[in-house]
Enzyme design. Sequence first.
Site, PDB file in Angstrom:
ATOM      1  N   ARG A 104       0.866  -1.100  -0.064  1.00  0.00           N
ATOM      2  CA  ARG A 104      -0.217  -0.112   0.025  1.00  0.00           C
ATOM      3  C   ARG A 104       1.003   1.192   0.102  1.00  0.00           C
ATOM      4  O   ARG A 104       1.856   1.461   0.923  1.00  0.00           O
ATOM      5  CB  ARG A 104      -0.803  -0.075   1.262  1.00  0.00           C
ATOM      6  CG  ARG A 104      -2.278  -0.417   1.243  1.00  0.00           C
ATOM      7  CD  ARG A 104      -3.066  -0.402   2.500  1.00  0.00           C
ATOM      8  NE  ARG A 104      -2.774   0.422   3.640  1.00  0.00           N
ATOM      9  CZ  ARG A 104      -3.456   0.665   4.332  1.00  0.00           C
ATOM     10  NH1 ARG A 104      -4.703   0.506   4.144  1.00  0.00           N
ATOM     11  NH2 ARG A 104      -3.002   1.195   5.521  1.00  0.00           N
ATOM     12  N   THR A 108      -1.065   7.519  -0.613  1.00  0.00           N
ATOM     13  CA  THR A 108      -2.682   7.257  -1.308  1.00  0.00           C
ATOM     14  C   THR A 108      -3.335   6.271  -0.864  1.00  0.00           C
ATOM     15  O   THR A 108      -4.555   6.125  -1.060  1.00  0.00           O
ATOM     16  CB  THR A 108      -2.462   7.182  -2.889  1.00  0.00           C
ATOM     17  OG1 THR A 108      -1.694   5.695  -3.031  1.00  0.00           O
ATOM     18  CG2 THR A 108      -1.550   8.060  -3.553  1.00  0.00           C
ATOM     19  N   ASP A 200       0.107  -3.256  12.037  1.00  0.00           N
ATOM     20  CA  ASP A 200       0.513  -3.653  10.801  1.00  0.00           C
ATOM     21  C   ASP A 200       0.850  -5.199  10.929  1.00  0.00           C
ATOM     22  O   ASP A 200       1.773  -5.510  11.404  1.00  0.00           O
ATOM     23  CB  ASP A 200       1.719  -2.679  10.403  1.00  0.00           C
ATOM     24  CG  ASP A 200       2.094  -3.057   8.907  1.00  0.00           C
ATOM     25  OD1 ASP A 200       2.400  -2.041   8.026  1.00  0.00           O
ATOM     26  OD2 ASP A 200       2.404  -4.430   8.654  1.00  0.00           O
ATOM     27  N   ASP A 203       4.372  -6.342   9.455  1.00  0.00           N
ATOM     28  CA  ASP A 203       5.365  -5.887  10.587  1.00  0.00           C
ATOM     29  C   ASP A 203       5.336  -6.955  11.627  1.00  0.00           C
ATOM     30  O   ASP A 203       6.465  -7.254  12.263  1.00  0.00           O
ATOM     31  CB  ASP A 203       5.289  -4.436  11.070  1.00  0.00           C
ATOM     32  CG  ASP A 203       5.921  -3.577   9.815  1.00  0.00           C
ATOM     33  OD1 ASP A 203       6.622  -4.026   9.102  1.00  0.00           O
ATOM     34  OD2 ASP A 203       5.300  -2.409  10.049  1.00  0.00           O
TER      35      ASP A 203
HETATM   36  C1  PRP Z   1      -1.371  -4.965   4.387  1.00  0.00           C
HETATM   37  C2  PRP Z   1      -2.290  -6.127   4.464  1.00  0.00           C
HETATM   38  C3  PRP Z   1      -2.904  -5.987   3.118  1.00  0.00           C
HETATM   39  C4  PRP Z   1      -2.967  -4.634   2.872  1.00  0.00           C
HETATM   40  C5  PRP Z   1      -4.709  -4.256   3.169  1.00  0.00           C
HETATM   41  O1  PRP Z   1      -0.326  -4.936   3.437  1.00  0.00           O
HETATM   42  O2  PRP Z   1      -1.442  -7.367   4.443  1.00  0.00           O
HETATM   43  O3  PRP Z   1      -2.286  -6.522   1.933  1.00  0.00           O
HETATM   44  O4  PRP Z   1      -2.294  -3.776   3.781  1.00  0.00           O
HETATM   45  O5  PRP Z   1      -4.849  -3.100   3.039  1.00  0.00           O
HETATM   46  P1  PRP Z   1      -5.891  -2.523   2.090  1.00  0.00           P
HETATM   47  O6  PRP Z   1      -7.239  -3.318   2.239  1.00  0.00           O
HETATM   48  O7  PRP Z   1      -6.283  -0.985   2.333  1.00  0.00           O
HETATM   49  O8  PRP Z   1      -5.369  -2.669   0.518  1.00  0.00           O
HETATM   50  P2  PRP Z   1       0.760  -3.756   3.298  1.00  0.00           P
HETATM   51  O9  PRP Z   1       0.629  -2.995   2.123  1.00  0.00           O
HETATM   52  O10 PRP Z   1       1.042  -3.263   4.611  1.00  0.00           O
HETATM   53  O11 PRP Z   1       2.034  -4.747   2.900  1.00  0.00           O
HETATM   54  P3  PRP Z   1       2.857  -5.804   3.625  1.00  0.00           P
HETATM   55  O12 PRP Z   1       1.934  -6.899   3.747  1.00  0.00           O
HETATM   56  O13 PRP Z   1       4.236  -5.991   3.034  1.00  0.00           O
HETATM   57  O14 PRP Z   1       3.393  -5.245   5.116  1.00  0.00           O
HETATM   58  N1  URA Z   2      -2.685  -3.110   6.748  1.00  0.00           N
HETATM   59  C1  URA Z   2      -2.305  -3.589   8.106  1.00  0.00           C
HETATM   60  O1  URA Z   2      -1.431  -4.228   8.123  1.00  0.00           O
HETATM   61  N2  URA Z   2      -3.386  -3.239   8.950  1.00  0.00           N
HETATM   62  C2  URA Z   2      -4.227  -2.476   8.768  1.00  0.00           C
HETATM   63  O2  URA Z   2      -4.961  -2.269   9.690  1.00  0.00           O
HETATM   64  C3  URA Z   2      -4.522  -1.962   7.683  1.00  0.00           C
HETATM   65  C4  URA Z   2      -3.714  -2.381   6.453  1.00  0.00           C
END
Ligand code: PRP
Ligand code: URA
Length: 209
Positions: A104, A108, A200, A203
């Site tokens: 993400r 944005t 997150d 993380d």
């Molecule tokens: C997180 C999560 C989803 C996304 C959800 O990933 O694992 O993929 O955010 O958010 P959305 O519904 O608003 O799109 P992130 O982008 O943080 O990446 P990561 O898994 O690499 O930490």
């Molecule tokens: N991605 C995450 O990991 N946590 C949230 O709450 C939203 C997006």
Amino acid sequence: MAKVVIMDHPLIKHKIGYIRREETGTKDFRQTVSEIAMLICYEATRDLELSDVTIKTPICETTVKELKGKKMAIIPILRAGLGMVDGVLELIPAAKVGHIGLYRDPETHKPVEYYCKLPEDCGEREVFVVDPMLATGGSAAAAISMLKDKGCKNIHFMCIIAAPEGLEVLKEAHPDVDIYVGALDEKLNEHAYIVPGLGDAGDRIFGTK
Ligand code: PRP
Ligand code: URA
């Protein structure tokens, strides 16, 4: 319209409560995410088709049920979706695993694609997309669009925590996809994080913060 199932099992509720706690450390978080994924997978596979097969027990001949044998694929959305793969594989050990890399954009909140590697025959498979978090719904909707572009038709989505906003976006974008949700939370905050959520997920699974 496909179905949306919000889990109502005490074990799932208990385990989700545990991973929400800020003091839950990486090792326990990762382990519990895997266990929750397995339990959600149990529910998400409820409608798999069965056929009758005649077998012989040590006592006599009888008819038993067998999975029709439709091939399956698990597609985690990187990174956090990786945390759900082992739990799902516990129940579906023969599944192939594809990967879709999306993150993400912090400004944005829109998904940015960086990787896609799928089983060659994914169009013929029953596909289970896994990602612990459904926040704005952008990542899940984009991943499923990518799968449809590659010919996938039978797609299911499993997440651990969803925001109402993301659930609506996903239903609207892909009304044909069954959605399985561990817990439906209250809302998104101003940073598009789920409230109360768990922070997150990536993380916390990988210990990167
Ligand atoms: C997180 C999560 C989803 C996304 C959800 O990933 O694992 O993929 O955010 O958010 P959305 O519904 O608003 O799109 P992130 O982008 O943080 O990446 P990561 O898994 O690499 O930490
Ligand atoms: N991605 C995450 O990991 N946590 C949230 O709450 C939203 C997006």
